[in-house]
Motif scaffolding. Structure first.
Motif, PDB file in Angstrom:
ATOM      1  N   GLU A 108       0.132   4.346   0.626  1.00  0.00           N
ATOM      2  CA  GLU A 108      -0.183   5.748   1.517  1.00  0.00           C
ATOM      3  C   GLU A 108       1.054   6.093   2.464  1.00  0.00           C
ATOM      4  O   GLU A 108       1.892   4.938   2.915  1.00  0.00           O
ATOM      5  CB  GLU A 108      -1.457   5.400   2.465  1.00  0.00           C
TER       6      GLU A 108
ATOM      7  N   HIS B 104      -8.074   0.160   0.881  1.00  0.00           N
ATOM      8  CA  HIS B 104      -8.817   1.069   0.609  1.00  0.00           C
ATOM      9  C   HIS B 104      -8.552   2.136  -0.254  1.00  0.00           C
ATOM     10  O   HIS B 104      -9.026   3.108  -0.334  1.00  0.00           O
ATOM     11  CB  HIS B 104      -9.185   1.960   2.139  1.00  0.00           C
TER      12      HIS B 104
ATOM     13  N   ASP C  71      -3.821  -2.335   5.227  1.00  0.00           N
ATOM     14  CA  ASP C  71      -4.848  -1.554   6.253  1.00  0.00           C
ATOM     15  C   ASP C  71      -5.727  -2.521   6.702  1.00  0.00           C
ATOM     16  O   ASP C  71      -6.396  -2.163   7.703  1.00  0.00           O
ATOM     17  CB  ASP C  71      -5.232  -0.375   5.566  1.00  0.00           C
TER      18      ASP C  71
ATOM     19  N   ASP D 204       1.898   6.700   5.401  1.00  0.00           N
ATOM     20  CA  ASP D 204       2.150   6.154   6.693  1.00  0.00           C
ATOM     21  C   ASP D 204       2.950   4.914   6.559  1.00  0.00           C
ATOM     22  O   ASP D 204       3.466   4.255   7.541  1.00  0.00           O
ATOM     23  CB  ASP D 204       1.005   5.908   7.474  1.00  0.00           C
ATOM     24  N   HIS D 205       3.056   4.400   5.292  1.00  0.00           N
ATOM     25  CA  HIS D 205       3.664   3.129   4.951  1.00  0.00           C
ATOM     26  C   HIS D 205       4.677   3.244   3.959  1.00  0.00           C
ATOM     27  O   HIS D 205       5.615   2.364   3.960  1.00  0.00           O
ATOM     28  CB  HIS D 205       2.620   1.991   4.634  1.00  0.00           C
TER      29      HIS D 205
ATOM     30  N   HIS E 264       0.926  -1.219   0.116  1.00  0.00           N
ATOM     31  CA  HIS E 264      -0.113   0.006   0.035  1.00  0.00           C
ATOM     32  C   HIS E 264       0.817   1.228  -0.017  1.00  0.00           C
ATOM     33  O   HIS E 264       1.854   1.190   0.854  1.00  0.00           O
ATOM     34  CB  HIS E 264      -0.907  -0.226   1.033  1.00  0.00           C
TER      35      HIS E 264
HETATM   36 FE1  FEO Z   1      -3.957   3.704   4.176  1.00  0.00          FE
HETATM   37 FE2  FEO Z   1      -2.450   2.780   6.871  1.00  0.00          FE
HETATM   38  O1  FEO Z   1      -2.609   3.624   5.293  1.00  0.00           O
END
Ligand code: FEO
Length: 398
Positions: free
Chosen positions: A80, A145, A164, A82-83, A78
């Motif tokens: 995003e 998501h 996630d 945060d990753h 993923h």
């Molecule tokens: Fe959809 Fe934890 O990033």
């Protein structure tokens, strides 16, 4: 910095964010974790990364096991931030042989970091990648998501790295589901689904069916946030099935804001009407309840009754903001009703009903408007409104 062993040669090497309290509008009162996993095999593989600011925590954990420069593959389930926030630094340090991601993942990585020369390798369902003694298999989970989202399954160890999905925002020193307070865990799991996955419930249903159809044996679910599931996998699967089907628990919520307590008086009488019908309910004043906690309650509720006075031909700002948030998440299969006080124009009830119509709630009563301050007759009508909602919830249960 201790890494945590999941199975032979598979480790958690992520980071704990004890401080984060807001995740783009979602209140993360108990912090979170960004989970990354290291597989030591002929091809050393890192699954997911962490937020940029916590890169050194991850690197320190990896270094306890192996020199980070020995990592061959990085799997990006993923994109995003945060990753993936620490991904550019990791790529520069490691110079990996492959960055394994979905087709949409490659696109998203290019749009985030603009690195055309990275060694992208597209993970395809049905085309496994051997690491030597262990094998990676991939499941496309587009829009769960984000468009790029995918799961990675470690075949021999039966671990599902679920990005996630199945996560929760919970910072703890413990890493496994059976090591933490179960009530807190369930609360955070519920809040996470409510605030992140509600909108994608039809896709969650399909995914659960697909996993069952594949007969995938799962010994552990390792999400990118919160604890690793090894004992309560059945519970988390059941919960996702229930939530994705929008099954209500027979209870009702009165979600309201108030200016000079008129709407609040009405809210209490609506509650009395629900009680008359034997319906358990909660009053949630948006002044005191954070929108993401309210959404946690909405996820399981069968009835939603919204109350708001009229301000400047519209709604009070907290209710307007909450409706914007709830409409985005699109909870469905709810019995709905609206009420509110007003002074001269009185648009609020109509606006509340419109929002509930958009979410396809079953609106069972005409919206109830009261001028300035309710008197006994008005309060009786409020009670009647509560009874109507209560009766419908009971009828749906039977
Ligand atoms: Fe959809 Fe934890 O990033």
């Amino acid at each position: 910095m201790n890494p945590v062993k999941l199975t032979e040669n598979v480790y958690w090497v992520g980071a704990i964010d004890w401080n984060v309290r807001d995740f783009h509008g979602y209140s993360t009162d108990r912090g979170t974790t960004y989970n990354a996993f290291l597989i030591v095999d002929e091809k050393v593989t890192l699954i997911d990364c962490v937020k940029k600011e916590l890169k050194n925590d991850m690197l320190a954990r990896i270094s306890e096991i192996i020199d980070p420069k020995k990592i061959d593959y990085i799997v990006v389930n993923h994109v995003e931030m945060d990753h993936s926030g620490s991904l550019p630094d990791m790529v520069e340090l490691i110079q990996p042989e492959k960055i394994i991601c979905s087709k949409m993942g490659e696109k998203a990585l290019l749009q985030h970091f603009h690195q055309k020369d990275w060694p992208y390798e597209i993970a395809k369902p049905g085309e496994d990648i051997s690491l030597g003694t262990k094998t990676l298999s991939f499941i496309e989970t587009r829009m769960l998501h984000w468009p790029d989202s995918m799961f990675t399954y470690l075949v021999e160890d039966k671990i599902l790295f679920s990005s996630d999905a199945f996560g929760e925002h919970l910072a703890t020193s413990e890493r496994f589901d059976d090591e933490v307070d179960q009530a807190i865990l369930k609360e955070e799991l519920t809040k996470y689904y409510a605030n992140i996955l509600t909108l994608y419930s039809p896709l969650v249903r399909k995914l659960i069916a697909k996993v069952q159809e594949m007969g995938l044996e799962i010994k552990m679910i390792a999400p990118d946030h919160g604890v690793i599931w090894r004992t309560h996998i059945g519970m988390v699967m059941e919960a996702y099935t229930k939530w994705s089907n929008h099954e209500g628990d027979g209870k009702a919520l009165i979600i309201y804001d108030t200016m000079w307590h008129s709407t609040e008086k009405m809210a209490k009488e609506v509650g009395a009407g629900l009680q008359d019908e034997g319906i358990s309910f909660k009053l949630l004043n948006l002044r005191y309840c954070h929108r993401s906690d309210v959404m946690r309650e909405v996820l399981n509720a069968s009835g939603i009754i919204l109350g708001c006075p009229t301000l400047n031909n519209g709604l009070l700002p907290r209710m307007a903001g909450f409706l914007m948030y709830m409409r985005g998440l699109k909870p469905t299969n709810k019995v709905g009703a609206a009420f509110g006080s007003f002074g001269w124009s009185g648009e609020s009830v109509k606006l509340l009903n419109q929002a509930m119509e958009d979410m396809k709630f079953n609106i069972v009563a005409d919206g109830l408007k009261v001028k300035y301050v309710p008197e006994d007759a008005d309060l009786n009508q409020c009670m009647e409104l509560g009874r109507k909602v209560g009766k419908e919830i009971k009828a749906n249960r039977e």
